[in-house]
Structure formats: C-alpha cells, structure tokens
Motif scaffolding. Structure first.
Motif, PDB file in Angstrom:
ATOM      1  N   SER A   1      42.138  41.949  -0.064  1.00 34.14           N
ATOM      2  CA  SER A   1      41.967  40.763  -0.916  1.00 34.14           C
ATOM      3  C   SER A   1      43.252  39.946  -1.016  1.00 34.14           C
ATOM      4  O   SER A   1      43.655  39.522  -2.100  1.00 34.14           O
ATOM      5  CB  SER A   1      41.521  41.130  -2.333  1.00 34.14           C
ATOM      6  N   ALA A   6      37.164  38.234   2.845  1.00 35.82           N
ATOM      7  CA  ALA A   6      37.038  39.113   4.006  1.00 35.82           C
ATOM      8  C   ALA A   6      38.197  40.091   4.141  1.00 35.82           C
ATOM      9  O   ALA A   6      38.077  41.107   4.820  1.00 35.82           O
ATOM     10  CB  ALA A   6      36.934  38.281   5.278  1.00 35.82           C
ATOM     11  N   CYS A   7      39.326  39.781   3.518  1.00 36.94           N
ATOM     12  CA  CYS A   7      40.506  40.631   3.684  1.00 36.94           C
ATOM     13  C   CYS A   7      40.272  41.993   3.041  1.00 36.94           C
ATOM     14  O   CYS A   7      39.890  42.072   1.879  1.00 36.94           O
ATOM     15  CB  CYS A   7      41.727  39.970   3.042  1.00 36.94           C
ATOM     16  N   PRO A   8      40.507  43.088   3.784  1.00 41.31           N
ATOM     17  CA  PRO A   8      40.330  44.414   3.181  1.00 41.31           C
ATOM     18  C   PRO A   8      41.233  44.614   1.957  1.00 41.31           C
ATOM     19  O   PRO A   8      40.943  45.445   1.112  1.00 41.31           O
ATOM     20  CB  PRO A   8      40.718  45.370   4.304  1.00 41.31           C
TER      21      PRO A   8
END
Ligand code: HEM
Ligand code: FES
Lengths: 235, 248
Positions: free
Chosen positions: B175, B171-173
C-alpha cells in the motif's frame, strides 16, 4: 531540511539504506566466493588465503564489525518494511492478483522477507561451523595456521545435511538476489525506462552466478571432489 | 448482440466504522457493449426498484481522464486490462456465467466511506505539501519566456498524465503511494519553473506520504502495471535520487 538521522529513517531514506546495505552485502559475497574458489587452487591456497586475512589483525576486526553492522541494518529495515505491510492495509483483499506486464511480482520478490530471515539464521549457523569450529593446525611457510580447508572438506564430505542444506540455502540466496539486485538499482535512484529491462537482466545473472558459485562447492566436495588434497579421510 | 449472466460478489460497507462484507448478486441480460460501470448502473437500478440500498461507487468522467473510478476487480486495480481505467472497461471482456469480485482499494490511508467509495484526500494533502510551483502573482507571463527543451517537456507531460486515481496504492502489496508522489515530483522537478523548489518539494511530499500512513516501497512495480496511464517507476528511482540530493 531534515537532519541526517531523520532522513535515514524516513520512508525513502530506509529504502536507500536497504539498497546501499544490499549492494555492500553483494560485494562482500562476491569477495567471499573468490576466497572459496581457492579450494580449486594449489593445495595450500585456501589456508594461505585464510592466513593472509588473519595477518590483518585489528583491521580484520574493524571489517568484521562493519560487516556485522551492515548486515544487521539490512535485516532490521527489511523485516520492518515487511511488518509494516499489515498496518498499511489492515483489511486484506479477498482476491488479489498481479496484472503482469512491467510488474516485478514474482516468487523471488514476494518471498524477500522469508529468504532474508532464512539467510540470517543461516549466517549464525555458518559462522558457528566454520569460524568458531575446532580446527587442526598446519604449517605454511614455517608458520602455524588453521587448517580451514580440512574443516571444510571434512564437514561437507561427511554430511548430507550440511552439503544439501548449504546448497538449498544458496538457492534461497539466489532467489533473494533475483529481485534484490534489480531492486537495489531502483532504490539507489538509477532511473531510465529503457535501462530497466537491462537492469533486471543484470540482476538475474548476478543472482544465478552467485547462487551456483556458492552451491557448487559443498556438492562438489560431498560427491568426492577435493578429498585427495585433504589430510583427512573422506567417507 | 449477445447477452450474458454475470455473478457479482461486491463489498458492502455501511460506513467507515462498520464491518463490511460481501454480497452476492446475479445480473441477467448483461449487454456485452455495456461498460463495466453501466453494468453496475443496471444493478443499482434493480436494487432501487427492489427498495434496496444501491452500491456506492466513484466515477465522474467515464472517459478515463478524471481518475475518480478506482474499483479493484477480481484482485486487480481497474480490472484485467492494462492502461485502462475501470470506466473504460467493457463487458465484452467477460463471458456468460463469470463471477466478478469487486472490492474497494484497500489501504489504511484510504478509509472506506461507503461500499466501494474510499476517501482519497490523503493524495490532496501530499499535493498540498509541495506539489505546486510558487509564482509571483500578476499578469500572466509571456508563454515562451522560459524555454523548455522538447525532451524535458515531453517527459514532464508523461508524468503529468497521472490522474490520481490511487490504483498504484490499491495494487501495491505494501500500500505504498510512491508512484503517485513520484510522478508529481518527476513532473514538476524537471521543469525550469519547478526546479528552484525541487529539494524542498521532494522532502515535503515524501514526509507527507509517510505521515498519511502509506506503506514502504519494495520495488514490486505492480503500480506501473495497473496504472491506467502507464506512469513508469523510473519516477520512483528519480524521487530517491532527488531526495539524496536534498540531504547532501
Ligand atoms: C540477514 C538476513 C537478511 C534479511 C532479513 C534480508 C531481508 C531483506 C528484505 C526484506 C528485503 C526487501 C526490502 C524491501 O522489501 O524493500 C531485502 C532486500 C535486499 N537484500 Fe536482503 N536480507 C538479508 C540478507 C541479505 C544478503 C546476505 C544479501 C546479499 C548478499 C542481501 C541483499 C539484498 C539486496 C541487494 C536487496 C535489495 C535492496 C533494495 O530493495 O533496495 N540481503 N533484504
Ligand atoms: S470515471 Fe473518470 S477516469 Fe474513470
């Protein structure tokens, strides 16, 4: 254990440095806003403030170079973090959306690199206008000094481009700090599940106060404020 | 009991090197009580009957405790519900005619093995770098020999609930694997057994996370929002504090 240089360039070290330089820049602009507010003081308050600063001589240069270094380190790390995104995720999602809740994804956080780069360009432009611009001289306490106030009032009262351009850029500053101040708290290791909401609110308030403080002055001058005190004619 | 028709758009990729693409499937008679993975089981049964390659996806417990499942559903890791692993998601969340896009977690450090299955051994190597407590072997020590304050034990337990699914990375923009690494650190570093190696562990795990090719953290906190067990990003702040302590 890594050396100091290895630590500073590590993933966590870079983040701590972004936070540290970010906080330093915020402290600087709070100080800067204080100086700008002198425009509302005694007629010669702003020029007196400028004269006092220049009286620091070499010390002023040390501060300027330090500030420039902090600024460049901040911009360099910020942009490099942004550029690394693509390497860490070569194939992007076809569909992507935030789950909300505790997520701090917002227009403010997702545009940090954009607002940052605009601020970088703005600062070059800004220094060129006000620090390197042509200035008249005035006498304060019998000493000749630059008439900074006249230059500021002349610039903003005569140009919608300057007045609104500055005001708009200051909105972007507010957007940068809307995520930035909170982010810096977390980057510098301030943890606490409960204090997180408070930190975010404090960050938002600081961002709004600074943005409004900075954008108020050019608009105030453009709409005729401050002209009576200036030596030049406002149009 | 109502049934529905679901349109699926699923990422298919033969192997790590192959270029992947989306395939569209239509599934009739989806029961609202099915779990999301059962819905995929039905799809696979159909595909096998048709002589086609079934869709590969990871799972084990289907109880939200093992961390094997990690699909990205309509752009959200583990689907739309907070504090829910995708194996615990049910089709009643969806309505007749919905289109669901399913992708694998996307990160250079999580190469696709096949379809929706990715290689998460990068996490194992982060653990190997320091996610343990060194002890003398021998007879098991008396359980209450080392007193642990209740508050510390509770916090350590909260962080220990990380199931290593990788949703934080997905989910982390950027990564980033910061939430995974930091939760392991926050778990071990605060316990008396883990404290002696705290600095060494923090530096080693941070180094490994970067070496694996995960991105930098920008404090988006999206990881906390998708984490099926709700690990807080306070752990990430703590990781930075401990990193500073290790250096100075
Ligand atoms: C030179 C132009 C600038 C650029 C290119 C820039 C860029 C960035 C970027 C990309 C980030 C996010 C870093 C990340 O993703 O982790 C960031 C964070 C931040 N910026 Fe800037 N910025 C600039 C100027 C400023 C200024 C003038 C201020 C303050 C007045 C400021 C304050 C902050 C703060 C407080 C943070 C949060 C630090 C953190 O995440 O720990 N920045 N900046
Ligand atoms: S399959 Fe075990 S957590 Fe989902």
């Amino acid at each position: 254990m890594p050396t100091l240089l290895q630590a500073a360039t590590s993933q966590v070290g870079r983040k701590i440095l972004t936070g540290l330089t970010g906080v330093f820049l915020v402290l600087f602009i709070i100080f800067h806003l204080g100086g700008n507010l002198a425009i509302f003081g005694e007629p010669d308050a702003m020029n007196r403030y400028s004269m006092i600063l220049h009286d620091f001589g070499p010390l002023l240069w040390v501060a300027r170079i330090g500030l420039l270094a902090v600024f460049l380190i901040h911009a360099w790390i910020g942009i490099s973090i942004w550029l690394k995104k693509r390497k860490a995720r070569p194939e992007n999602y076809a569909v992507y959306s935030s789950k909300g809740g505790p997520s701090k994804q917002s227009l403010s956080s997702r545009t940090m690199a954009f607002t940052g780069i605009v601020l970088l360009i703005f600062v070059i432009f800004h220094i060129n206008t006000f620090a390197l611009g042509d200035m008249e001289t005035v006498l304060i306490d019998g000493r000749e000094t630059h008439d900074v106030k006249a230059l500021v009032i002349d610039t903003f009262s005569n140009s919608a481009f300057y007045a609104f351009g500055y005001a708009f850029t200051m909105l972007l500053l507010g957007a940068h700090l809307g995520h930035g101040v909170w982010s810096a708290f977390i980057s510098l290791g301030m943890s606490g599940k409960k204090s997180s909401a408070i930190m975010y609110t404090v960050g938002t308030v600081i961002a709004i106060v600074l943005a409004v403080g900075f954008l108020f002055i050019p608009l105030y001058i453009y709409f005729g404020g401050g002209c009576e005190a200036a030596l030049i004619q406002c149009t | 009991m109502s049934t529905m028709t679901i349109n699926l758009k699923i990422w298919r990729q033969k192997n790590t090197e192959a270029k992947g693409e989306f395939q569209v499937y239509k599934l009739n008679d989806v029961n609202e009580h099915m779990s999301f993975l059962e819905m995929l089981d039905v799809l696979n049964e159909n595909l096998i009957k048709e002589g086609k390659d079934p869709v590969e996806f990871d799972y084990d417990c289907r109880e939200g405790i093992c961390g094997s499942c990690n699909l990205v559903v309509n752009g959200r890791a583990h689907g739309p519900k907070r504090l829910t692993a995708v194996c615990q998601l049910h089709m009643r969340t969806y309505s007749d005619g919905d289109t669901i896009v399913i992708e694998p977690p996307r990160a250079a450090a999580f190469p696709v093995i096949k379809d929706l299955v990715v290689d998460r051994s990068a996490f194992d190597r982060i653990i190997e770098a320091g996610g343990y407590v060194s002890v003398k072997t021998g007879a098991a020590p008396e359980a209450n020999l080392i007193p642990v304050q209740e508050e510390v034990a509770n916090q350590a337990f909260d962080y220990a609930t990380c199931i290593g699914c990788g949703a934080c990375v997905a989910a982390c923009p950027n990564s980033s694997a910061s939430l995974f690494t930091a939760s392991k650190l926050a778990h071990l570093n605060r316990l008396p057994q883990g404290k002696p190696e705290r600095e060494k562990r923090t530096v080693a795990m941070v180094q490994q996370m970067e070496a694996e090719g995960f991105g930098d953290c920008s404090n988006y906190a999206e990881c906390e929002a998708v984490c099926p067990v709700g690990i807080s990003i306070s752990s990430i702040a703590e990781m930075r504090k401990n990193y500073l302590k290790a250096i100075f």
